[in-house]
Design a protein around this motif. Structure first.
Motif, mmCIF file in Angstrom:
data_model
loop_
_atom_site.group_PDB
_atom_site.id
_atom_site.type_symbol
_atom_site.label_atom_id
_atom_site.label_comp_id
_atom_site.label_asym_id
_atom_site.label_seq_id
_atom_site.Cartn_x
_atom_site.Cartn_y
_atom_site.Cartn_z
ATOM 1 N N GLY A 438 -12.524 -15.121 42.606
ATOM 2 C CA GLY A 438 -11.504 -15.074 41.576
ATOM 3 C C GLY A 438 -12.149 -15.216 40.213
ATOM 4 O O GLY A 438 -13.369 -15.362 40.093
ATOM 5 N N SER A 439 -11.332 -15.187 39.165
ATOM 6 C CA SER A 439 -11.852 -15.164 37.803
ATOM 7 C C SER A 439 -11.658 -16.501 37.100
ATOM 8 O O SER A 439 -10.782 -17.289 37.451
ATOM 9 C CB SER A 439 -11.173 -14.056 36.999
ATOM 10 N N VAL A 485 -3.629 -10.222 42.620
ATOM 11 C CA VAL A 485 -3.024 -11.280 41.810
ATOM 12 C C VAL A 485 -3.505 -11.167 40.362
ATOM 13 O O VAL A 485 -2.732 -11.364 39.422
ATOM 14 C CB VAL A 485 -3.341 -12.669 42.392
ATOM 15 N N PHE A 486 -4.780 -10.819 40.169
ATOM 16 C CA PHE A 486 -5.316 -10.628 38.820
ATOM 17 C C PHE A 486 -4.532 -9.545 38.082
ATOM 18 O O PHE A 486 -4.165 -9.710 36.911
ATOM 19 C CB PHE A 486 -6.793 -10.246 38.900
ATOM 20 N N GLU A 487 -4.260 -8.433 38.759
ATOM 21 C CA GLU A 487 -3.525 -7.341 38.117
ATOM 22 C C GLU A 487 -2.087 -7.754 37.801
ATOM 23 O O GLU A 487 -1.539 -7.377 36.760
ATOM 24 C CB GLU A 487 -3.542 -6.091 39.008
ATOM 25 N N GLU A 488 -1.465 -8.527 38.681
ATOM 26 C CA GLU A 488 -0.109 -9.019 38.400
ATOM 27 C C GLU A 488 -0.132 -9.977 37.208
ATOM 28 O O GLU A 488 0.758 -9.941 36.352
ATOM 29 C CB GLU A 488 0.470 -9.728 39.630
ATOM 30 N N MET A 489 -1.139 -10.839 37.163
ATOM 31 C CA MET A 489 -1.275 -11.761 36.037
ATOM 32 C C MET A 489 -1.371 -11.001 34.719
ATOM 33 O O MET A 489 -0.750 -11.373 33.714
ATOM 34 C CB MET A 489 -2.510 -12.641 36.224
ATOM 35 N N LYS A 490 -2.127 -9.916 34.700
ATOM 36 C CA LYS A 490 -2.257 -9.092 33.498
ATOM 37 C C LYS A 490 -0.906 -8.551 33.041
ATOM 38 O O LYS A 490 -0.632 -8.461 31.841
ATOM 39 C CB LYS A 490 -3.213 -7.932 33.752
ATOM 40 N N GLU A 491 -0.061 -8.210 33.994
ATOM 41 C CA GLU A 491 1.259 -7.681 33.667
ATOM 42 C C GLU A 491 2.133 -8.751 33.003
ATOM 43 O O GLU A 491 2.984 -8.449 32.162
ATOM 44 C CB GLU A 491 1.944 -7.176 34.946
ATOM 45 N N SER A 497 -3.682 -9.074 29.167
ATOM 46 C CA SER A 497 -3.144 -7.776 29.599
ATOM 47 C C SER A 497 -4.113 -6.616 29.448
ATOM 48 O O SER A 497 -3.999 -5.617 30.161
ATOM 49 C CB SER A 497 -1.859 -7.470 28.824
ATOM 50 N N LYS A 498 -5.070 -6.718 28.533
ATOM 51 C CA LYS A 498 -5.961 -5.586 28.274
ATOM 52 C C LYS A 498 -7.334 -5.729 28.936
ATOM 53 O O LYS A 498 -8.225 -4.911 28.701
ATOM 54 C CB LYS A 498 -6.108 -5.382 26.769
ATOM 55 N N LEU A 499 -7.479 -6.738 29.770
ATOM 56 C CA LEU A 499 -8.747 -6.907 30.471
ATOM 57 C C LEU A 499 -8.916 -5.855 31.561
ATOM 58 O O LEU A 499 -7.953 -5.452 32.210
ATOM 59 C CB LEU A 499 -8.827 -8.297 31.103
ATOM 60 N N SER A 500 -10.157 -5.449 31.756
ATOM 61 C CA SER A 500 -10.491 -4.535 32.847
ATOM 62 C C SER A 500 -11.150 -5.333 33.967
ATOM 63 O O SER A 500 -12.120 -6.067 33.723
ATOM 64 C CB SER A 500 -11.457 -3.456 32.340
#
Length: 656
Positions: A438-439, A485-491, A497-500
Motif C-alpha cells: 500500500g501507499s 482502494v487507492f483508485e477509489e481514494m483518489k475519487e 485525485s491527480k496522483l498516478s
C-alpha cells in the motif's frame, strides 16, 4: 529473488529501501539509490528495520479475552463475535457510540477504509495519531496557506539562504535530513535553531536561540513587531497576497524586545539578529514537535505569520516544512479527522457527494478526537484501535487505562502484544510494513508504494483484509485489493485525485500531491479566496508550579515512539534528564533514583545530567514506559493535542 522496493517504517522522511529476501525472510535492508528523496541514504534504525519483523513478541493468532486471560480463537469466531457486539452497541446506543482510531504506520488504503467503515456505522468518531503530534501544524497551515502539509520539499533545503529549525532535533528524529542540511550549509546557507535544549542539531547552527519553554509566541510576535517597526517586511507581498495584516499589526505592536529578553530568555542582540536574518529572501521555516506539542496551534500560527510577513513562501528555497515523525502520519492526518470528511469540511454538501460515491448516508454530527474520547468523554462504548498503542502514547496514562477498561468492546489490531492490546477484549494479529502493500505519504507530500516482500507470521493478516472482512460482516462490501482502494481514494480525496499509481510505485519519480509540485503557492494560495491569512495570536504563560521545573518529552535516535518497532535495539533506561545546576540545587546526584511528580501522576526513575538543557527544564524520552504517568492531559483548546512539553513537575531525590 529480486530486491523488493519498500519505504522505511520509521519517521516521516519516507526513505526508500530495498529488501533482500532469502527463504521467505527479509535478511537485509539496502538503501535505494534511485529513491527520489533519500537517494541511497538511510539512518541506523532504517538500516536494521527488518529486525522489527522477527521479534519473539509478534502476534500470530487471534485472541479473545475470557475472564482475566486470552485464549486463541479462529478468525471467523473473532470477527463474527466482534461484528455482533458492534451491531448490538449500535442498536442500543447509536452509531456515535462507536469509534475507530488508527496509528500512523497504516497505509493510505487502510486509513481510507477505516474512514469509510466508521461512517457506514453512523459515526464520525475517527482519528489518528496525527492528533497527538502535528494536528496544530496541519490546522495552522490549512487556515494560513490552504493545505495542512509542508508547502515546500526537503529537496529545496539546499536552495535556501536561511533554514530556521524550531523545536526539532534532526539528528535524533530525522537523521537522513542532516545530509540536506549540510549540503545547504556548504552552499552558504545560515542555520537558525530555536530550542530550550542545546541539541546536536544546534551544533550546526549559525545562530542558536535557547528559548524558555512555552514562550515561542512571545518571541515570534516580538520579531514581527521589530520587522514592521524597522520596515524590514515585504510590503508588496503582504499587500497583494495576504489578508488580516492590520489586525496582526495591532496584536504584535505591544511585544517589545526588552520585555521579550526577560520572558523568552533570549538576549536582545540574538532576537534582532534572527529578525534580520529572516528578512531576506530564501528562508525555509521548518519545525518539529517542540513547537506543536509545546505551544499548540497558536505557536505554529505565530511562526507561520513570520513566513508571510517576510514573503518567504511560493518560490524555490523558501516556505514551510513540517518534520513529521511517522511513515504515514501525513496521510493519516489527511484522511482521518472527526471534524472533517475525506472529501472536505463536514458540510451537508460534502456528505451528500460522499453518500453518492459510497452508497450509504454519511453522518453529519461532529465526531470525537481520540484524545477527548479517552480523556474527557465517556460516550464511546466500542473502540477499534488499529496499530495505535494509546495506553503508552497518551498523557495521564493511569486515566487512559481506566477508560479503556470501561469500554464495552475494545478491539486491537496490532503486530505485538502492546500495553493497549493487553487491555482488549479481542486482539487481531496483523501484518507489518514488509508483509503487506500500500501507499504512504511522507512529510513533504511525497506518496510512495510499499511492496509486499514476505508473508506475515502464523495466521496474521494484512490490516486491509481484516477491515474489509469485518466490514463485510457488518454489511459493507469493499475491495481487498490495495490498488483498487487507492483508485477509489483518489475519487474521494481531492488532494490525492491527480496522483498516478504508476508514479507512486516508481520510487525514482516525484509523486507529490496535489500536482507533483516541489513548491506550492507560487501563483496563489489554496485557501478559498486564494490569499494567505495572518492569524494573530497572544502569548499565554505556562504553569510552572512544583519546584519550577517544566517537563518536556521527545525522541532519542536509538528508540522510536512507543518502542514497539525498536525494542530489538535494547532496553531504554527509565530516566529523567536535568540541567546540572538544577541537580545541585535539588540535591540530586548523577544516577540517583528520584520521584518525578505532577498533578496527574508520578514515576520513580534515575536522574541523569544533560549539559545542553536549559535551567528549569527536565527531559524524558517519549519511549519510556513511565513518562506518560507524569505528563498531564492538558489539551490545546482548539486542536485537542496534548501539550506534552509543558507539564509542571517536582523532582525529589530518594535515598539509595
Amino acid at each position: 529473488m529480486p530486491l523488493v522496493p519498500s519505504i522505511c517504517p520509521y519517521c516521516g522522511v519516507g526513505c526508500g529501501l530495498l529488501l533482500d529476501v532469502e527463504g521467505g525472510k527479509v535478511v537485509r535492508v539496502i538503501p535505494n539509490r534511485n529513491h527520489v528523496l533519500s537517494k541511497g541514504k538511510v539512518c541506523g534504525k532504517g538500516a536494521s528495520a527488518h529486525k522489527s519483523l522477527y521479534l519473539p513478541s509478534r502476534l500470530t493468532k487471534p485472541l479473545k479475552r475470557v475472564g482475566g486471560s486470552f485464549v486463541e480463537v479462529s478468525w471467523d469466531e473473532a470477527l463474527n463475535e466482534i461484528a455482533d457486539k458492534i451491531k448490538e452497541i449500535r442498536e442500543r446506543y447509536g452509531g456515535k457510540a462507536i469509534a475507530i482510531y488508527g496509528g500512523c504506520q497504516n497505509t493510505l488504503e487502510e486509513v481510507y477504509l477505516m474512514s469509510k467503515l466508521v461512517r457506514f456505522l453512523g459515526s464520525n468518531n475517527v482519528d489518528s495519531c496525527a492528533r497527538v503530534c502535528h494536528e496544530p501544524s496541519a490546522t495552522a497551515l490549512r487556515e494560513t496557506v490552504g493545505v495542512g502539509a509542508s508547502g515546500t520539499s526537503v529537496e529545496e533545503m539546499v536552495n535556501a539562504k536561511v533554514i530556521v529549525i524550531a523545536g526539532e532535533q534532526l539528528t535524533e528524529s530525522h537523521p537522513v535530513l542532516v545530509d540536506y542540511l549540510l549540503k545547504a550549509k556548504e552552499r552558504g546557507a545560515k542555520v537558525v535553531v530555536i530550542d530550550p535544549v542545546f541539541t546536536k542539531t544546534a551544533r550546526y547552527a549559525t545562530l542558536f536561540l535557547q528559548v524558555n519553554q512555552g514562550t515561542d509566541v512571545y518571541l515570534y510576535n516580538t520579531v514581527a513587531n521589530y520587522l514592521i517597526q524597522n520596515d524590514l517586511y515585504d510590503k508588496e507581498f503582504v499587500m497583494k497576497r495576504t489578508k488580516g495584516f492590520e489586525d496582526y499589526v495591532r496584536v504584535v505592536s505591544k511585544y517589545t524586545i526588552e520585555e521579550a529578553e526577560k520572558v523568552t530568555g533570549v538576549p536582545k542582540g540574538k532576537i534582532i539578529e534572527f529578525a534580520e536574518l529572516i528578512s531576506q529572501k530564501g528562508v525555509i521555516f521548518s519545525w518539529g514537535l517542540g513547537l506543536s506539542e509545546g505551544g499548540g496551534v497558536d505557536a505554529v500560527r505565530a511562526y507561520l505569520n513570520l513566513m508571510l510577513l517576510t514573503g518567504n513562501v511560493g518560490f524555490s528555497g523558501a516556505g514551510p516544512i513540517v518534520y513529521r515523525g511517522q511513515s504515514n502520519v501525513q496521510g493519516s492526518g489527511d484522511l482521518l479527522k472527526p471534524w472533517q470528511l475525506p472529501n472536505g469540511p463536514l458540510t451537508p454538501e460534502n456528505a451528500e457527494r460522499l453518500s453518492r460515491i459510497w452508497g450509504f448516508p454519511v453522518p453529519l454530527e461532529r465526531g470525537l478526537t481520540v484524545t477527548d474520547a479517552l480523556l474527557n468523554d465517556n460516550s464511546v462504548r466500542a473502540m477499534i484501535l488499529v496499530n495505535f498503542n494509546v495506553a503508552h502514547s497518551m498523557p495521564n496514562k493511569a486515566k487512559v487505562i481506566r477508560r479503556l477498561r470501561e469500554l464495552d468492546l475494545l478491539v486491537v489490531l496490532d503486530a505485538y502484544m502492546t500495553e493497549t492490546a493487553e487491555l482488549a477484549h479481542y486482539v487481531l494479529p496483523v501484518a507489518m510494513w514488509a508483509e503487506s502493500e500500500g501507499s504512504v505519504t511522507s512529510l513533504d507530500r511525497l506518496v510512495k508504494w510499499r511492496f509486499k516482500a514476505v508473508d506475515p507470521p502464523g495466521e496474521a493478516r494484512q490490516t486491509l483484509f481484516v477491515l474489509a472482512d469485518l466490514g463485510e460482516r457488518l454489511g459493507l462490501r469493499t475491495s481487498r485489493d490495495p490498488k483498487e482502494v487507492f483508485e477509489e481514494m483518489k475519487e474521494v480525496v481531492p488532494l490525492y485525485s491527480k496522483l498516478s499509481l504508476a508514479d507512486v510505485m516508481d520510487h525514482s519519480k516525484n509523486s507529490r500531491y496535489p500536482n507533483g509540485e516541489l513548491v506550492l503557492y507560487s501563483e496563489k494560495f489554496l485557501t478559498k479566496d486564494g490569499l494567505a491569512h495572518f492569524v494573530p495570536v497572544e502569548y499565554r504563560e505556562i504553569d510552572r508550579r512544583g519546584n519550577g521545573l517544566v517537563l518536556i518529552t521527545g525522541r532519542v535516535v536509538t528508540h522510536y515512539n512507543t518502542d514497539s518497532l525498536s525494542r530489538y535495539m535494547g532496553e531504554i533506561e527509565e530516566a529523567i534528564y536535568l540541567n546540572p545546576e538544577d541537580m545541585r540545587e535539588l540535591g540530586i546526584r548523577e544516577g540517583q533514583e528520584v520521584l518525578v511528580r505532577s498533578r496527574c501522576g508520578e514515576a520513580r526513575v534515575k536522574a541523569r545530567k544533560m549539559e545542553g538543557l536549559k535551567k528549569g527544564i527536565a527531559f524524558m524520552p517519549n519511549s519510556l514506559d513511565s513518562v506518560n504517568y507524569v505528563v498531564c492531559d492538558v489539551l490545546d483548546p482548539e486542536t485537542r493535542i496534548p501539550l506534552y512539553k509543558s507539564t509542571a513537575v517536582t523532582v525529589t531525590p530518594l535515598s539509595n
